[in-house]
Design a protein around this motif. Structure first.
Motif, PDB file in Angstrom:
ATOM      1  N   UNK A 145       3.366   7.308  20.003  1.00  0.00           N
ATOM      2  CA  UNK A 145       3.719   7.663  18.704  1.00  0.00           C
ATOM      3  C   UNK A 145       3.044   8.867  18.310  1.00  0.00           C
ATOM      4  N   UNK A 146       3.630   9.934  17.671  1.00  0.00           N
ATOM      5  CA  UNK A 146       3.311  11.256  17.352  1.00  0.00           C
ATOM      6  C   UNK A 146       3.320  11.150  15.820  1.00  0.00           C
ATOM      7  N   UNK A 147       2.225  11.411  15.337  1.00  0.00           N
ATOM      8  CA  UNK A 147       2.107  11.493  13.593  1.00  0.00           C
ATOM      9  C   UNK A 147       2.139  12.936  13.517  1.00  0.00           C
ATOM     10  N   UNK A 148       3.196  13.652  12.600  1.00  0.00           N
ATOM     11  CA  UNK A 148       3.203  15.016  12.528  1.00  0.00           C
ATOM     12  C   UNK A 148       2.320  15.338  11.211  1.00  0.00           C
ATOM     13  N   UNK A 149       1.181  15.487  11.322  1.00  0.00           N
ATOM     14  CA  UNK A 149       0.237  15.960  10.656  1.00  0.00           C
ATOM     15  C   UNK A 149      -0.609  17.152  11.253  1.00  0.00           C
ATOM     16  N   UNK A 150      -1.752  17.421  10.390  1.00  0.00           N
ATOM     17  CA  UNK A 150      -2.743  18.628  11.045  1.00  0.00           C
ATOM     18  C   UNK A 150      -3.242  18.280  12.460  1.00  0.00           C
ATOM     19  N   UNK A 151      -3.256  17.028  12.714  1.00  0.00           N
ATOM     20  CA  UNK A 151      -3.745  16.859  14.097  1.00  0.00           C
ATOM     21  C   UNK A 151      -2.979  16.874  15.146  1.00  0.00           C
ATOM     22  N   UNK A 152      -1.755  17.163  14.990  1.00  0.00           N
ATOM     23  CA  UNK A 152      -0.498  17.127  16.074  1.00  0.00           C
ATOM     24  C   UNK A 152      -0.852  18.264  16.823  1.00  0.00           C
ATOM     25  N   UNK A 153      -0.942  18.151  18.179  1.00  0.00           N
ATOM     26  CA  UNK A 153      -0.760  19.458  19.020  1.00  0.00           C
ATOM     27  C   UNK A 153       1.068  19.417  19.361  1.00  0.00           C
ATOM     28  N   UNK A 154       1.911  20.162  18.782  1.00  0.00           N
ATOM     29  CA  UNK A 154       3.052  20.038  18.991  1.00  0.00           C
ATOM     30  C   UNK A 154       3.603  20.657  20.537  1.00  0.00           C
ATOM     31  N   UNK A 155       2.746  21.427  21.105  1.00  0.00           N
ATOM     32  CA  UNK A 155       2.970  21.979  22.359  1.00  0.00           C
ATOM     33  C   UNK A 155       2.766  20.996  23.134  1.00  0.00           C
ATOM     34  N   UNK A 156       1.548  20.237  23.188  1.00  0.00           N
ATOM     35  CA  UNK A 156       1.463  19.025  24.077  1.00  0.00           C
ATOM     36  C   UNK A 156       2.531  18.161  23.961  1.00  0.00           C
ATOM     37  N   UNK A 157       3.088  17.635  22.412  1.00  0.00           N
ATOM     38  CA  UNK A 157       4.083  16.838  22.438  1.00  0.00           C
ATOM     39  C   UNK A 157       5.325  17.241  23.322  1.00  0.00           C
ATOM     40  N   UNK A 158       5.885  18.793  23.106  1.00  0.00           N
ATOM     41  CA  UNK A 158       6.864  19.087  23.681  1.00  0.00           C
ATOM     42  C   UNK A 158       6.756  18.861  25.256  1.00  0.00           C
ATOM     43  N   UNK A 159       5.630  19.281  25.815  1.00  0.00           N
ATOM     44  CA  UNK A 159       5.436  19.225  27.218  1.00  0.00           C
ATOM     45  C   UNK A 159       5.544  17.653  27.750  1.00  0.00           C
ATOM     46  N   UNK A 160       4.980  16.835  26.951  1.00  0.00           N
ATOM     47  CA  UNK A 160       5.111  15.536  27.194  1.00  0.00           C
ATOM     48  C   UNK A 160       6.717  14.819  27.279  1.00  0.00           C
ATOM     49  N   UNK A 161       7.140  15.493  26.254  1.00  0.00           N
ATOM     50  CA  UNK A 161       8.921  15.052  26.079  1.00  0.00           C
ATOM     51  C   UNK A 161       9.610  15.306  27.487  1.00  0.00           C
ATOM     52  N   UNK A 162       9.295  16.471  27.702  1.00  0.00           N
ATOM     53  CA  UNK A 162      10.197  17.391  28.978  1.00  0.00           C
ATOM     54  C   UNK A 162       9.948  16.321  29.913  1.00  0.00           C
ATOM     55  N   UNK A 163       8.893  15.620  30.271  1.00  0.00           N
ATOM     56  CA  UNK A 163       8.718  14.652  31.535  1.00  0.00           C
ATOM     57  C   UNK A 163       9.061  13.335  31.023  1.00  0.00           C
ATOM     58  N   UNK A 164       9.646  13.172  29.889  1.00  0.00           N
ATOM     59  CA  UNK A 164       9.667  11.927  29.744  1.00  0.00           C
ATOM     60  C   UNK A 164      11.413  11.409  29.412  1.00  0.00           C
ATOM     61  N   UNK A 165      11.846  10.434  30.093  1.00  0.00           N
ATOM     62  CA  UNK A 165      13.271  10.243  30.275  1.00  0.00           C
ATOM     63  C   UNK A 165      13.574   9.067  29.310  1.00  0.00           C
ATOM     64  N   UNK A 166      12.740   8.380  28.800  1.00  0.00           N
ATOM     65  CA  UNK A 166      13.155   7.118  27.982  1.00  0.00           C
ATOM     66  C   UNK A 166      13.598   7.525  26.566  1.00  0.00           C
ATOM     67  N   UNK A 167      13.758   6.543  25.761  1.00  0.00           N
ATOM     68  CA  UNK A 167      14.169   6.723  24.373  1.00  0.00           C
ATOM     69  C   UNK A 167      13.484   7.394  23.525  1.00  0.00           C
ATOM     70  N   UNK A 168      13.730   8.264  22.697  1.00  0.00           N
ATOM     71  CA  UNK A 168      12.787   8.892  21.752  1.00  0.00           C
ATOM     72  C   UNK A 168      13.656   8.829  20.192  1.00  0.00           C
ATOM     73  N   UNK A 169      12.978   8.978  19.297  1.00  0.00           N
ATOM     74  CA  UNK A 169      13.458   8.765  18.084  1.00  0.00           C
ATOM     75  C   UNK A 169      12.412   9.368  16.963  1.00  0.00           C
ATOM     76  N   UNK A 170      12.754   9.565  15.492  1.00  0.00           N
ATOM     77  CA  UNK A 170      11.855   9.782  14.538  1.00  0.00           C
ATOM     78  C   UNK A 170      11.917   8.938  13.471  1.00  0.00           C
ATOM     79  N   UNK A 171      10.950   9.035  12.492  1.00  0.00           N
ATOM     80  CA  UNK A 171      11.019   8.121  11.307  1.00  0.00           C
ATOM     81  C   UNK A 171      10.297   8.909  10.164  1.00  0.00           C
TER      82      UNK A 171
END
Ligand code: X90
Length: 276
Positions: free
Chosen positions: A34-60
């Protein structure tokens, strides 16, 4: 009378310094993380992780408590949300605002449905700062900012609509086209705050021509332009140079998309807020 400008994290990083601000984080959720979109988030790392992830993803969207935390103890709050037609953020901000005003009858919260996201929210935030610093009354600011919203727009250029389609924000049929190599999907935030897809251009050069044409038709003038990009700084710079020439404007700023816009715009995506 103290003031605060509060926005959900779809606005990307808030850059103003003249008035206190706070961001209410959205979340990006997968089966594993779970990624919390605050100042601690590394969005490049998140995008890289998501590229290699094939399961379900969503937002809240932010919950009522996230909004109340962001309001803090301010007397006058301006609260800006992503389009109510894309997210529950506006709804939960309204619930938080009415709870806040009931608990503290002397305080005011004005909730603004941006009917947009990213750079158009940035423009609204900057205009609010200007209005607050000008010293006019709260009600007057509410009127003026509602009027200002009619003179701003948002254009996007996306290379993948996968996450938007998987989360029901565009149709799967439209998303399929975006999977073709080199295709750039271009569109505008509609008046109702939905994605209005206008062009499918092949390659950056044709995409740039479509972007300029669409912004012209939408009434872009020589005002402010705010560009956010997801891992596409080079093309964002190219767009900036072209828009400077085309619209004879010097007030163009570029920044990286935050977590939420990175998730939906995906790598290569560009979002442009502009004044008409
Ligand atoms: O509540 C939530 O979970 C958030 C849902 C957000 C869904 C869409 C976000 C789109 C962001 C895509 C290009 C900009 C389109 C704006 C049209 C109004 C980025």
């Amino acid at each position: 009378m103290n003031y605060k400008i509060v926005a959900d994290s779809s606005a990307d990083k808030i850059k103003i310094t003249g008035v206190p601000t706070a961001s209410a984080p959205l979340k990006i959720i997968t089966n594993e993380r779970e990624f919390i979109d605050d100042e601690n988030l590394n969005s490049d790392e998140m995008v890289a992780y998501l590229k290699g992830y094939s399961g379900k993803s969503s937002t809240a969207c932010p919950g009522v408590n996230d909004w109340l935390t962001a309001f803090g103890d301010s007397e006058n709050v301006f609260c800006i949300t992503i389009s109510s037609n894309l997210s529950g953020s506006f709804n939960s901000a309204c619930l938080a605002a009415s709870e806040y005003e009931t608990t503290y009858p002397d305080r005011n919260v004005f909730v603004i449905d941006s009917l947009s996201t990213g750079g158009e929210m940035q423009l609204i935030i900057e205009k609010l700062e200007e209005l607050i610093l000008s010293g006019i009354a709260f009600d007057e600011i509410c009127k003026k900012i509602t009027e200002y919203q009619k003179s701003t727009g948002l254009l996007f250029m996306l290379q993948s609509l996968k996450n938007l389609a998987n989360n029901g924000r565009v149709s799967h049929a439209v998303a399929k086209i975006s999977g073709i190599l080199g295709i750039r999907i271009i569109g505008l935030a509609s008046d109702e705050g939905r994605l209005d897809i206008t062009d499918k251009s092949r390659g950056d050069k044709k995409a740039l021509a479509s972007i300029i044409e669409r912004m012209k038709i939408a009434g872009c003038k020589n005002g402010k332009i705010r560009i956010s990009h997801c891992q596409n700084e080079t093309f964002a710079e190219t767009i900036k140079d072209a828009l400077e020439r085309e619209f004879n404007t010097t007030d163009i700023k570029i920044q990286k998309t935050g977590g939420l816009c990175s998730f939906y715009a995906e790598s290569g995506g560009i979002i442009i807020g502009f004044e008409k």
